[in-house]
Design an enzyme around this catalytic site. Structure first.
Site, PDB file in Angstrom:
ATOM      1  N   GLY A   1      43.905  46.595  48.114  1.00 44.75           N
ATOM      2  CA  GLY A   1      42.918  47.831  47.172  1.00 44.75           C
ATOM      3  C   GLY A   1      42.748  48.757  48.179  1.00 44.75           C
ATOM      4  O   GLY A   1      42.676  48.953  49.938  1.00 44.75           O
TER       5      GLY A   1
ATOM      6  N   GLN B   1      39.081  56.699  51.225  1.00 52.19           N
ATOM      7  CA  GLN B   1      39.286  55.841  52.941  1.00 52.19           C
ATOM      8  C   GLN B   1      40.268  56.955  53.146  1.00 52.19           C
ATOM      9  O   GLN B   1      41.231  56.899  54.605  1.00 52.19           O
ATOM     10  CB  GLN B   1      39.871  54.114  52.246  1.00 52.19           C
ATOM     11  CG  GLN B   1      38.636  53.237  51.697  1.00 52.19           C
ATOM     12  CD  GLN B   1      39.184  52.815  51.895  1.00 52.19           C
ATOM     13  OE1 GLN B   1      39.428  52.166  50.571  1.00 52.19           O
ATOM     14  NE2 GLN B   1      39.303  51.820  52.524  1.00 52.19           N
TER      15      GLN B   1
ATOM     16  N   CYS C   1      37.875  45.030  54.935  1.00 54.39           N
ATOM     17  CA  CYS C   1      38.349  46.751  54.587  1.00 54.39           C
ATOM     18  C   CYS C   1      38.827  47.747  55.355  1.00 54.39           C
ATOM     19  O   CYS C   1      38.791  47.293  56.405  1.00 54.39           O
ATOM     20  CB  CYS C   1      37.047  47.111  54.515  1.00 54.39           C
ATOM     21  SG  CYS C   1      37.085  49.051  53.830  1.00 54.39           S
ATOM     22  N   LEU C   2      40.122  48.176  54.844  1.00 54.33           N
ATOM     23  CA  LEU C   2      40.832  48.402  55.569  1.00 54.33           C
ATOM     24  C   LEU C   2      40.370  49.921  56.497  1.00 54.33           C
ATOM     25  O   LEU C   2      40.123  50.250  57.537  1.00 54.33           O
ATOM     26  CB  LEU C   2      42.106  49.557  55.141  1.00 54.33           C
ATOM     27  CG  LEU C   2      43.162  48.446  54.329  1.00 54.33           C
ATOM     28  CD1 LEU C   2      44.088  49.213  53.181  1.00 54.33           C
ATOM     29  CD2 LEU C   2      43.660  47.547  55.300  1.00 54.33           C
TER      30      LEU C   2
ATOM     31  N   HIS D   1      35.010  45.687  44.864  1.00 57.16           N
ATOM     32  CA  HIS D   1      34.637  46.517  46.602  1.00 57.16           C
ATOM     33  C   HIS D   1      35.274  48.130  46.426  1.00 57.16           C
ATOM     34  O   HIS D   1      34.550  48.464  47.082  1.00 57.16           O
ATOM     35  CB  HIS D   1      35.565  45.509  46.884  1.00 57.16           C
ATOM     36  CG  HIS D   1      36.194  46.050  48.926  1.00 57.16           C
ATOM     37  ND1 HIS D   1      34.991  45.748  49.657  1.00 57.16           N
ATOM     38  CD2 HIS D   1      36.106  47.075  48.614  1.00 57.16           C
ATOM     39  CE1 HIS D   1      36.387  46.058  50.314  1.00 57.16           C
ATOM     40  NE2 HIS D   1      36.263  47.315  50.743  1.00 57.16           N
ATOM     41  N   GLU D   2      36.572  48.655  45.360  1.00 55.34           N
ATOM     42  CA  GLU D   2      37.140  49.741  46.269  1.00 55.34           C
ATOM     43  C   GLU D   2      36.086  50.676  44.877  1.00 55.34           C
ATOM     44  O   GLU D   2      36.372  51.452  45.555  1.00 55.34           O
ATOM     45  CB  GLU D   2      38.422  49.547  44.985  1.00 55.34           C
ATOM     46  CG  GLU D   2      39.465  48.486  45.688  1.00 55.34           C
ATOM     47  CD  GLU D   2      39.252  48.730  47.278  1.00 55.34           C
ATOM     48  OE1 GLU D   2      39.170  49.854  47.483  1.00 55.34           O
ATOM     49  OE2 GLU D   2      38.971  47.804  48.174  1.00 55.34           O
TER      50      GLU D   2
ATOM     51  N   HIS E   1      33.727  51.726  47.073  1.00 53.18           N
ATOM     52  CA  HIS E   1      33.654  53.295  47.874  1.00 53.18           C
ATOM     53  C   HIS E   1      32.858  54.496  47.248  1.00 53.18           C
ATOM     54  O   HIS E   1      33.253  56.114  47.829  1.00 53.18           O
ATOM     55  CB  HIS E   1      35.575  52.917  48.188  1.00 53.18           C
ATOM     56  CG  HIS E   1      35.858  52.138  49.554  1.00 53.18           C
ATOM     57  ND1 HIS E   1      35.466  52.110  50.740  1.00 53.18           N
ATOM     58  CD2 HIS E   1      36.166  51.427  49.130  1.00 53.18           C
ATOM     59  CE1 HIS E   1      35.633  51.405  51.191  1.00 53.18           C
ATOM     60  NE2 HIS E   1      36.445  50.722  50.939  1.00 53.18           N
TER      61      HIS E   1
END
Ligand code: NI
Length: 172
Positions: free
Chosen positions: A45, A50, A94-95, A136-137, A140
């Site tokens: 995701g 991000q 997380c990226l 989670h996304e 963000h």
């Protein structure tokens, strides 16, 4: 085109993102770029902030089996419209917080409404990893990271590690 992924801490990761009102070609291109960036990372995701764009757009694909067809989802203005009392705990990463993982408990099932890449409204109930990932996304888009669910000590420890990583990257 792949885009660079911001690493926490970064003020753009703390912003409440603005809704998308008109689906332009630029926004579709951004969604395609985000999918390419996510698959390349690899991740399941990615949210627009991000990659430094504070608009309400996320992409995800939680298909894990190599044999299974990919299912890239593009969601503009995604919203959780209902969630279950029953919860699920997953080890999240997380990226924007590379190589750091922690267990987070979230509703097991969520009904999500969004606008797809073609401008059509969609509605679906997600379960398991998909439910965790979509929550989670969406977090963000509200400036919230998975480490915000952890205790202050743990969160500060991870943040210090990321500050060190960014200093090392800046020197490289
Ligand atoms: Ni993330």
């Amino acid at each position: 085109m792949k885009r660079p992924i911001l690493i926490h801490p970064d003020p753009r990761l703390k912003k409440v993102c603005t809704p998308v009102s008109d689906l332009s070609d630029d926004l579709r291109q951004l969604a395609d770029d985000m999918l390419e960036t996510m698959y390349d990372a690899p991740g399941i995701g990615l949210a627009a902030p991000q990659v430094g764009v504070t608009r309400r757009l996320i992409v995800l694909d939680c298909v894990k089996d190599e044999g299974e067809a990919p299912r890239p989802l593009v969601m503009f203005n995604p919203d959780v419209v209902a969630s279950s009392d029953e919860t699920n705990t997953y080890e999240e990463g997380c990226l924007s917080i590379p190589d750091q993982y922690a267990e987070v408990t979230r509703p097991k099932l969520v009904d999500v409404r969004w606008i797809d890449r073609n401008g059509n409204e969609q509605n679906e109930t997600f379960d398991g990893l998909w439910a965790t990932c979509v929550q989670h996304e969406i977090d963000h888009l509200n400036g919230k990271l998975f480490i915000d669910y952890l205790g202050a000590m743990r969160r500060q420890m991870i943040t210090r590690r990321m500050q060190k990583l960014k200093r090392e990257q800046a020197r490289a």
